[in-house]
Design an enzyme around this catalytic site. Structure first.
Site, PDB file in Angstrom:
ATOM      1  N   TYR A 133     -14.564  -3.422   4.156  1.00  0.00           N
ATOM      2  CA  TYR A 133     -13.936  -2.947   5.400  1.00  0.00           C
ATOM      3  C   TYR A 133     -14.557  -1.662   5.930  1.00  0.00           C
ATOM      4  O   TYR A 133     -14.058  -1.098   6.901  1.00  0.00           O
ATOM      5  CB  TYR A 133     -12.447  -2.644   5.169  1.00  0.00           C
ATOM      6  N   ARG A 152       0.810  -1.224   0.000  1.00  0.00           N
ATOM      7  CA  ARG A 152       0.000   0.000   0.000  1.00  0.00           C
ATOM      8  C   ARG A 152       0.848   1.281   0.000  1.00  0.00           C
ATOM      9  O   ARG A 152       0.535   2.233  -0.702  1.00  0.00           O
ATOM     10  CB  ARG A 152      -0.893  -0.024   1.242  1.00  0.00           C
ATOM     11  N   ARG A 160     -13.279  -2.312  -1.255  1.00  0.00           N
ATOM     12  CA  ARG A 160     -12.824  -1.869   0.079  1.00  0.00           C
ATOM     13  C   ARG A 160     -13.903  -1.160   0.905  1.00  0.00           C
ATOM     14  O   ARG A 160     -14.040  -1.462   2.090  1.00  0.00           O
ATOM     15  CB  ARG A 160     -11.563  -1.003  -0.036  1.00  0.00           C
ATOM     16  N   CYS A 167     -26.508  -5.178  -7.701  1.00  0.00           N
ATOM     17  CA  CYS A 167     -27.778  -5.431  -7.012  1.00  0.00           C
ATOM     18  C   CYS A 167     -27.580  -5.854  -5.560  1.00  0.00           C
ATOM     19  O   CYS A 167     -27.892  -6.992  -5.173  1.00  0.00           O
ATOM     20  CB  CYS A 167     -28.554  -6.482  -7.784  1.00  0.00           C
TER      21      CYS A 167
HETATM   22  N1  LLP Z   1       3.471  -8.929   3.741  1.00  0.00           N
HETATM   23  C1  LLP Z   1       2.514  -9.802   4.108  1.00  0.00           C
HETATM   24  C2  LLP Z   1       2.908 -11.103   4.640  1.00  0.00           C
HETATM   25  C3  LLP Z   1       1.162  -9.457   3.973  1.00  0.00           C
HETATM   26  O1  LLP Z   1       0.217 -10.316   4.332  1.00  0.00           O
HETATM   27  C4  LLP Z   1       0.811  -8.183   3.442  1.00  0.00           C
HETATM   28  C5  LLP Z   1      -0.588  -7.800   3.294  1.00  0.00           C
HETATM   29  C6  LLP Z   1       1.855  -7.317   3.059  1.00  0.00           C
HETATM   30  C7  LLP Z   1       3.175  -7.720   3.227  1.00  0.00           C
HETATM   31  C8  LLP Z   1       1.600  -5.964   2.479  1.00  0.00           C
HETATM   32  O2  LLP Z   1       0.946  -5.116   3.349  1.00  0.00           O
HETATM   33  P1  LLP Z   1       0.804  -3.559   3.032  1.00  0.00           P
HETATM   34  O3  LLP Z   1       2.179  -2.944   3.006  1.00  0.00           O
HETATM   35  O4  LLP Z   1       0.156  -3.408   1.700  1.00  0.00           O
HETATM   36  O5  LLP Z   1      -0.031  -3.033   4.121  1.00  0.00           O
HETATM   37  N2  LLP Z   1      -7.083  -6.063   1.281  1.00  0.00           N
HETATM   38  C9  LLP Z   1      -6.746  -5.269   2.449  1.00  0.00           C
HETATM   39  C10 LLP Z   1      -5.276  -5.397   2.819  1.00  0.00           C
HETATM   40  C11 LLP Z   1      -4.841  -6.811   3.034  1.00  0.00           C
HETATM   41  C12 LLP Z   1      -3.386  -6.935   3.399  1.00  0.00           C
HETATM   42  C13 LLP Z   1      -2.948  -8.354   3.365  1.00  0.00           C
HETATM   43  N3  LLP Z   1      -1.560  -8.542   3.615  1.00  0.00           N
HETATM   44  C14 LLP Z   1      -7.150  -3.828   2.196  1.00  0.00           C
HETATM   45  O6  LLP Z   1      -7.697  -3.527   1.145  1.00  0.00           O
HETATM   46  O7  LLP Z   1      -6.975  -2.985   3.073  1.00  0.00           O
END
Ligand code: LLP
Length: 425
Positions: free
Chosen positions: A316, A276, A312, A354
């Site tokens: 969430y 992210r 999202r 829907c």
């Molecule tokens: N490493 C691992 C082991 C992870 O499970 C994740 C994210 C990341 C790195 C990367 O995380 P980031 O830097 O992007 O925060 N779909 C959800 C987010 C799910 C994150 C899953 N794991 C959302 O839309 O907020």
């Protein structure tokens, strides 16, 4: 300078008019700023420059090949969680020695493919998985590099679905079990424990959880290092938050400030797995207003992007700024007019799907908008397209990459034929 501006009254992404992209490619469409992706990668890399490091971009957040290629060219590695993500990394010429493989349920095929590819390490999440990796490596006559994924039991203060480092979560090994596993690792002749891994969650906007997790991981590492488990790598995962409402994100230096002093004395190479942080604020979703209607209690702005395009908000309750492309000025989250300015009636921005759960924004102060007008959904570069689906048999949106004053479609819009191409009757 921010790549998203309202210079001239209408949204521009780098040097390109958002309206021109929508006119050429149609809506809904995801648009990414290449410059922003590079900038965010470089900011993070610079913040941790005191340490030997590999920044492994987390492909689950955005798996667009064109973006992965930009990051590979910057020198990034990749965090993958499936054979499909590994395939994508290899497709853009990633260095396998910079690829880490996480996930609680890796299949035998995925383990074998990754071993043959020569990845840097598997982030192993259970005793059974370690046994399995050992068995498969033995069959291939290989030694598998593994990091033990630790569950440090810290609360990252984020949404429950994306908290991963609390003891009740399915991820990693508690410290006691992990210690026992290292002690017993002599019986696994085909693995080498090259590191430890801890990813405590996502969209984390405080630095303290990282400090707390690293204190525990550091203690574990000091107590459990051995010739069989040299633990040269400390993988601190991803999770650094971005701004959605404005102002909630911390700069990379704030995280580095608490992390670097804790990692330096351990003499490890740091691995980070940001997703992210690099792409979230580098992408937007453009959508067009199909209809506006008012009920006795509400104004509904019905747009052509739905929960299948961006899940999202529905999944969430996530906040994404939605703002007209021709608003004349930036939205409130980006320093624009105050949300409660007169004339901004409240509205729900909803999709065509829907379900009542199909919304992009709820009860939001919005300027008047008309049928046919373009809206921009901000901060949609992470977990936007990658979580999209064909629900309601809607073809998935295209992805566009902007570089300077040029843009190109890097993934075309799906067609109805695409929708049925895997099926037989
Ligand atoms: N490493 C691992 C082991 C992870 O499970 C994740 C994210 C990341 C790195 C990367 O995380 P980031 O830097 O992007 O925060 N779909 C959800 C987010 C799910 C994150 C899953 N794991 C959302 O839309 O907020």
């Amino acid at each position: 300078m921010d790549a998203f501006s309202y210079a001239g009254g209408s949204l521009r992404i780098e040097g390109v008019s958002a309206a021109a992209i929508a006119d050429a490619v149609g809506t809904p469409v995801y648009v990414y700023s290449a410059r922003t992706v590079r900038e965010h990668y470089r900011k993070l890399d610079a913040a941790f420059s005191e340490l030997p490091r590999i920044i492994c971009f987390s492909i689950k957040s955005n798996s667009c090949l064109a973006l992965l290629k930009i990051l590979a060219d910057e020198g990034a590695g990749f965090d993958v969680v499936s054979g499909g993500e590994l395939f994508r990394a290899m497709r853009v010429g990633a260095d396998p020695r910079k690829v880490v493989f996480a996930g609680v349920g890796k299949s035998d095929e995925e383990i074998e493919t990754a071993l043959k590819a020569g990845i840097l390490m598997f982030n192993v999440e259970s005793e059974e998985e370690l046994e399995n990796v050992d068995r498969i490596a033995g069959r291939l006559g290989a030694t598998a590099p593994v990091a033990l994924r630790l569950n440090p039991d810290v609360d990252p203060h984020t949404h429950g679905y994306i908290s991963t480092g609390k003891i009740e979560n399915k991820f990693g090994l508690d410290l006691k079990r992990a210690g026992a596993l290292v002690a017993a690792s002599g019986r696994f002749g085909n693995v080498r424990i090259v590191g430890v891994h801890a990813h405590i969650g996502s969209q984390i906007t405080e630095v303290e959880p990282y400090a707390e997790a690293l204190d525990r991981v550091g203690d574990f590492l000091r107590c459990n290092r051995s010739a069989k488990a040299p633990m040269e790598y400390l993988d601190a995962g991803g999770g650094f938050g971005i701004f959605y409402r404005g102002g909630e994100a911390q700069p990379a230096e704030a995280f580095a400030h608490v992390m670097v002093p804790r990692i330096k004395p351990l003499g490890c190479t740091l691995i980070l797995e940001p997703g992210r942080f690099i792409v979230g604020n580098a992408g937007v979703l453009l959508t067009r207003v199909r209809y506006v209607k008012t009920s006795p209690t509400k104004r509904f702005i019905i747009v052509d992007a739905g929960m299948n395009d961006l899940i999202r908000p529905s999944l969430y309750g996530a906040f994404h700024e939605v703002w007209p492309v021709d608003a004349g000025e930036l939205p409130p989250s980006r320093g624009g007019p105050v949300a409660a300015a007169p004339g901004y009636g409240r509205a729900d921005v909803v999709g065509p799907i829907c379900e009542s759960g199909d919304f992009l924004a709820k009860d939001r102060p919005m300027p008047e908008v008309k049928r046919g007008e373009l809206l921009c959904v901000f901060s949609a570069g992470a977990y936007g397209f990658t979580m999209s689906s064909n629900y309601n048999s809607r073809p998935r949106a295209p992805e566009v990459l902007v570089e300077g004053d040029k843009f190109r479609v890097v993934r075309r819009r799906e067609t109805y034929e695409d929708l049925v191409s895997h099926e037989t009757v």
